[in-house]
Scaffold this motif. Sequence first.
Motif, mmCIF file in Angstrom:
data_model
loop_
_atom_site.group_PDB
_atom_site.id
_atom_site.type_symbol
_atom_site.label_atom_id
_atom_site.label_comp_id
_atom_site.label_asym_id
_atom_site.label_seq_id
_atom_site.Cartn_x
_atom_site.Cartn_y
_atom_site.Cartn_z
ATOM 1 N N THR A 124 38.434 -33.492 -51.299
ATOM 2 C CA THR A 124 38.385 -34.986 -50.375
ATOM 3 C C THR A 124 36.676 -35.413 -50.659
ATOM 4 O O THR A 124 35.625 -35.607 -50.882
ATOM 5 C CB THR A 124 38.552 -34.520 -48.922
ATOM 6 N N MET A 125 37.509 -37.309 -50.308
ATOM 7 C CA MET A 125 36.181 -38.257 -50.284
ATOM 8 C C MET A 125 35.181 -38.157 -48.552
ATOM 9 O O MET A 125 35.888 -38.908 -47.881
ATOM 10 C CB MET A 125 36.282 -39.271 -50.201
ATOM 11 N N ASN A 126 34.100 -37.785 -48.354
ATOM 12 C CA ASN A 126 33.925 -36.669 -47.268
ATOM 13 C C ASN A 126 32.481 -37.271 -46.679
ATOM 14 O O ASN A 126 31.603 -37.978 -47.491
ATOM 15 C CB ASN A 126 33.089 -35.442 -47.499
ATOM 16 N N GLY A 127 32.432 -38.310 -45.735
ATOM 17 C CA GLY A 127 31.042 -39.188 -45.167
ATOM 18 C C GLY A 127 30.145 -38.059 -44.225
ATOM 19 O O GLY A 127 30.217 -38.203 -43.355
ATOM 20 N N PHE A 128 29.267 -38.837 -44.884
ATOM 21 C CA PHE A 128 27.108 -37.808 -44.222
ATOM 22 C C PHE A 128 26.424 -39.209 -43.723
ATOM 23 O O PHE A 128 25.890 -40.259 -44.770
ATOM 24 C CB PHE A 128 26.919 -36.548 -44.830
ATOM 25 N N GLY A 129 25.942 -39.130 -42.710
ATOM 26 C CA GLY A 129 24.943 -40.331 -42.092
ATOM 27 C C GLY A 129 24.078 -39.848 -42.451
ATOM 28 O O GLY A 129 23.828 -38.869 -41.301
ATOM 29 N N VAL A 130 23.224 -40.913 -43.118
ATOM 30 C CA VAL A 130 21.810 -40.314 -42.903
ATOM 31 C C VAL A 130 20.689 -41.049 -41.494
ATOM 32 O O VAL A 130 21.120 -42.206 -41.823
ATOM 33 C CB VAL A 130 20.891 -40.021 -44.518
#
Length: 344
Positions: free
Chosen positions: A137-143
């Motif tokens: 899947t396309m996974n979003g992580f916030g920095v």
Amino acid sequence: MDFLRLPPSLRHSLLHQPLLRRYLSTTSTYQPFNDPTPFIPTTPSLLTLSTTNLNTYQIALPPTPTQLRYAHTFFVSAPPTYLFTSPFFRSFPPSQHPEVAFLGRSNAGKSSLLNALFGRTNVRDAHVSKRPGRTKTMNGFGVSGGLVMGRAPLEGQREVAWKRFPRGGVVVVDMPGYGGGSREEWGKEVMKYLENRKQLRRTFVLVDAEHGLKGTDIQLLTHLRRRGVAHQIVLSKVDKLLFPNAKPPGAEKLSNGLLKLKELCADVKSTLNREAGDGRERLMDVLCCSSEKSLEVGSQGQREKKVGVDEVRWAVLSACGLECDEKGGRRKMGGMDIKIQDEG
């Protein structure tokens, strides 16, 4: 002209000219007869591990040590925040945060690089697997760079975490791999995202430095070039060329490895310019990194900074307009916000 037949005073004067000494060092190995100035042949200096020797910059300026320190602090000052997972482009959230995407062939080292970017080599946010195609899947992580998350909603749903993500951060999207371990339907959704996502600022395409460009790499990169999708090549696993053994290399071996890496970067660029078929020699920056090894020893005696990872961090911040100021501090955000509408 025979240099030895010149008068001694003239020979002595000429030998103090740098250009002539450099010429003589490449054409002769003799020492002038009865000359008071000894002839010392010059030898090429060995390459050392630096930003400019490791990477190829033709578009952007190489980052300074101050900028690299800022990029390192931005990524490791706080753990990444899991924001969302989406199997389809249509289900991506309509956030107002800039995004960058990382993708590459299965087992190109993408998940390992993301964990190194996040400074989380012990706690793995992006799943690392020996089996190709693990990311589905396309996974979003916030920095966030240390900025505080907004207050949690009353319901406390995890799926709306992206709404609390602070302005001034960047969203890193972990994409499914392509090649032997990937599936065709995942690739269709990935291309929809790469070509239509308004928040996407740059796509980082990983290429395994040990094996070089593969057919699927060339196909993807030429497609992105023709469609005008902003992208950048990252050669991963460069430790395989620089120091394949557990022991750090000596100065000569490291220099030879850097020369091989420069040749690989030049070959990648020439291949892509040829395969694009548009007859143009397009300039490009090529970043090189290793998520496994480092040559720098930290204060606790451990090798902390991975090779080239800070340069990738800086490229992410530059793509999103989140660079530091001249003193290495966070820039103040202006009052110009761009409203991102729901893409349906």
